[in-house]
Write an enzyme that holds these catalytic residues in place. Structure first.
Site, mmCIF file in Angstrom:
data_model
loop_
_atom_site.group_PDB
_atom_site.id
_atom_site.type_symbol
_atom_site.label_atom_id
_atom_site.label_comp_id
_atom_site.label_asym_id
_atom_site.label_seq_id
_atom_site.Cartn_x
_atom_site.Cartn_y
_atom_site.Cartn_z
ATOM 1 N N CYS A 45 0.817 -1.211 0.000
ATOM 2 C CA CYS A 45 0.000 0.000 0.000
ATOM 3 C C CYS A 45 0.852 1.263 0.000
ATOM 4 O O CYS A 45 0.640 2.166 -0.799
ATOM 5 C CB CYS A 45 -0.949 -0.007 1.205
ATOM 6 S SG CYS A 45 -2.011 1.457 1.272
ATOM 7 N N CYS A 50 -1.632 1.568 -3.074
ATOM 8 C CA CYS A 50 -2.722 2.537 -2.997
ATOM 9 C C CYS A 50 -2.276 3.971 -2.717
ATOM 10 O O CYS A 50 -2.869 4.911 -3.252
ATOM 11 C CB CYS A 50 -3.755 2.091 -1.958
ATOM 12 S SG CYS A 50 -3.070 1.486 -0.402
ATOM 13 N N LYS A 53 -0.383 5.385 -5.892
ATOM 14 C CA LYS A 53 -1.372 5.374 -6.980
ATOM 15 C C LYS A 53 -2.389 6.492 -6.804
ATOM 16 O O LYS A 53 -2.729 7.184 -7.764
ATOM 17 C CB LYS A 53 -2.083 4.027 -7.017
ATOM 18 C CG LYS A 53 -3.161 3.911 -8.078
ATOM 19 C CD LYS A 53 -3.975 2.644 -7.866
ATOM 20 C CE LYS A 53 -4.756 2.709 -6.550
ATOM 21 N NZ LYS A 53 -5.501 1.474 -6.271
ATOM 22 N N TYR A 180 -9.730 -3.470 -10.795
ATOM 23 C CA TYR A 180 -9.629 -2.062 -10.402
ATOM 24 C C TYR A 180 -8.239 -1.489 -10.653
ATOM 25 O O TYR A 180 -8.101 -0.305 -11.005
ATOM 26 C CB TYR A 180 -10.048 -1.874 -8.940
ATOM 27 C CG TYR A 180 -9.073 -2.385 -7.911
ATOM 28 C CD1 TYR A 180 -8.119 -1.550 -7.353
ATOM 29 C CD2 TYR A 180 -9.113 -3.700 -7.465
ATOM 30 C CE1 TYR A 180 -7.225 -2.000 -6.396
ATOM 31 C CE2 TYR A 180 -8.233 -4.171 -6.508
ATOM 32 C CZ TYR A 180 -7.288 -3.327 -5.983
ATOM 33 O OH TYR A 180 -6.402 -3.781 -5.047
ATOM 34 N N GLU A 184 -7.871 1.748 -13.028
ATOM 35 C CA GLU A 184 -7.351 2.977 -12.416
ATOM 36 C C GLU A 184 -6.128 3.500 -13.166
ATOM 37 O O GLU A 184 -6.043 4.696 -13.478
ATOM 38 C CB GLU A 184 -7.009 2.714 -10.951
ATOM 39 C CG GLU A 184 -8.247 2.544 -10.081
ATOM 40 C CD GLU A 184 -7.932 2.127 -8.657
ATOM 41 O OE1 GLU A 184 -8.816 2.275 -7.797
ATOM 42 O OE2 GLU A 184 -6.809 1.637 -8.398
ATOM 43 N N HIS A 439 -27.982 20.680 -0.054
ATOM 44 C CA HIS A 439 -28.214 21.117 -1.425
ATOM 45 C C HIS A 439 -27.435 22.388 -1.731
ATOM 46 O O HIS A 439 -27.379 23.294 -0.899
ATOM 47 C CB HIS A 439 -29.717 21.372 -1.636
ATOM 48 C CG HIS A 439 -30.051 21.800 -3.021
ATOM 49 N ND1 HIS A 439 -30.076 20.931 -4.083
ATOM 50 C CD2 HIS A 439 -30.354 23.037 -3.511
ATOM 51 C CE1 HIS A 439 -30.395 21.594 -5.171
ATOM 52 N NE2 HIS A 439 -30.566 22.873 -4.859
ATOM 53 N N GLU A 444 -26.567 14.463 -1.865
ATOM 54 C CA GLU A 444 -27.981 14.572 -1.522
ATOM 55 C C GLU A 444 -28.830 13.554 -2.267
ATOM 56 O O GLU A 444 -29.938 13.221 -1.840
ATOM 57 C CB GLU A 444 -28.492 15.987 -1.806
ATOM 58 C CG GLU A 444 -28.640 16.331 -3.274
ATOM 59 C CD GLU A 444 -29.217 17.719 -3.492
ATOM 60 O OE1 GLU A 444 -30.289 18.007 -2.926
ATOM 61 O OE2 GLU A 444 -28.573 18.516 -4.224
#
Length: 450
Positions: A45, A50, A53, A180, A184, A439, A444
């Site tokens: 990682c 991760c 990346k 993934y 990615e 909002h 939302e």
């Protein structure tokens, strides 16, 4: 306190997130702990996964923001991208993080060995330095390693281990895979200016994710300029005198590229660890079988993280390592719940998911209800591309309990983290509906689903 029969109460093999967390927590519980790491502290990682990346993802997103600038009233001068600057910055921060890991272990009183460790028995290891060490408990946390396909010219492939250190920016990049990692990196290098080709052996990418969400992504990738070669694999690669690569696919397509990135999956990094000396047999993928408390078939040897192939995610490895230390050394027996784990794909736009897909839900429940919101994020109004977001909620029909939530759109990973808490707490669609919306925001839509 340490049992005088052994050199250590715990010896950890592997200095990734799971191993470091387990070692640190065990030490805080009063155990005498040592850890061996043959490469760099921090594991996949931090060093080659991760963290670097995600830094590339952030950097690549500037290209899109710059493209929106004119519509937002900004007049920018000439701009260009320099790979060397980004590469060196990212690797410099990786160095910083590695130092923090070393400091964390040192402050906890954990002894660190910069060496490869091999198990020689149920309570013993041998270091590559030749040193023999005994431990009451041994923890294996060696993570995973990229898989490589086998074809003529496969020696010219690079993996996610090497891509962060490329000397030259690949103006033409081919990515192999549909998971993934492949998606990615394809998105990152496309945004940075590379001509990207994504090759996947099936017609479906991200196959473990909600299909209705994933179906939105390939057309967006194509609209952003990526060449998608689905239902194909590489037949062979030939390296030219100038360093370029001629790649022939099984569908007859031939392309010349600068690099070919293999991102077809990761296997547990369990080879050559000597587990057989303790009577431990590996699984079909090379994974180390463990029980709910991370114990192997040998009572004194445990394993956590990707090497067990339970859930290959860094936060899961950390939780497993922490639970192991609490169970064995802290007097608090506990197991990690591997259900309802939120995940994200940092594609462009990103995808996020928690809970069951619609197919999984229909297999497990007699009746479900599905709610969606299909919208164009306000942020995308500044773009000429007509990209839309999609949120999908799945509930158990009778109770209204939310059992799955899936989304594609900007900042999906950031949004789903909070929603995952609500789903883990078994809240209902009515609870979401009763919550006032913020909002205007993309989030939302979670309380406005129909």
């Amino acid at each position: 306190m340490s049992d005088s029969e052994f050199d250590y109460d715990l010896f950890t093999i592997g200095g990734g997130s799971g191993g470091v967390r387990a070692s640190r927590i065990a030490a805080t519980h009063g155990a005498k702990v040592a850890i061996a790491e043959e490469y760099r502290m921090g594991g996949t990682c931090v060093i080659r996964g991760c963290v670097p990346k995600k830094m590339l993802v952030y950097a690549s997103m500037f290209a899109e923001e710059l493209g929106h600038a004119a519509h937002k009233g900004w007049t920018l001068g000439e701009n260009s991208f320099d790979w060397g600057t980004l590469r060196d910055f990212v690797n410099g921060d990786v160095d910083r993080l590695e130092g923090l890991y070393d400091g964390t272990l040192s402050n906890a009183g954990v002894e660190v060995f910069s060496a490869r460790a091999v198990i020689t028995g149920s309570n013993s290891v041998r270091l590559s330095t030749g040193e023999e060490i005994t431990a009451k408990n041994i923890l294996v946390a060696t993570g995973g390693w990229p898989m490589l396909p086998d074809f003529e010219g496969s020696e010219h492939l690079i993996t996610s281990n090497e891509i962060f250190h490329l000397e030259e920016f690949p103006k033409r990049l081919m990515v192999l895979g549909g998971g993934y990692i492949a998606v990615e990196f394809a998105g990152v290098f496309n945004a940075l200016g590379s001509d990207v080709t994504l090759v996947n052996r099936t017609e479906t990418i991200l196959r473990t994710y909600e299909s209705e969400i994933v179906e939105r992504l390939p057309p967006i990738m194509q609209a952003r300029g990526m060449d998608l070669q689905f239902g194909a694999t590489v037949k062979d690669i030939v390296k030219n005198a100038d360093g370029s690569l001629d790649v022939t696919l099984t569908n007859g397509v031939t392309k010349q590229v600068d690099q070919v990135l293999a991102a077809i999956g990761r296997n547990p990094n369990s080879g050559g660890l000597g587990l057989e000396t303790a009577g431990i047999e590996l699984g079909a993928k090379g994974e180390i079988p463990v029980d709910a408390f991370s114990k192997t078939s040998c009572d004194s040897i445990y394993a956590v993280g990707d090497v067990t192939d339970r859930v290959q995610l860094t936060p899961v490895a950390i939780r497993e390592g922490h639970a192991f230390a609490d169970t064995v050394f802290g007097g608090n027996t506990r197991a990690v719940d591997h259900s309802c784990i939120p995940t994200a794909v940092f594609s462009q736009p990103s995808i996020a998911s928690v809970g069951l897909t619609e197919v999984e839900a229909r297999q497990q429940y007699s009746e479900i209800a599905v709610y969606t919101s299909d919208f164009r994020p306000m942020k995308n109004i500044f773009s000429d591309r007509m990209e839309r977001g999609l949120y999908k909620m799945i509930t158990e029909a009778k109770s209204g309990q939310v059992i799955g939530l899936h989304m594609i759109g900007p900042e999906s990973a950031e949004i789903i983290q909070a929603a995952a808490v609500a789903i883990k707490a078994k809240l209902t669609k009515a609870d979401f509906d009763a919550t006032t919306a913020i909002h205007p925001s993309m989030a939302e839509e979670l309380v406005l689903l129909k």
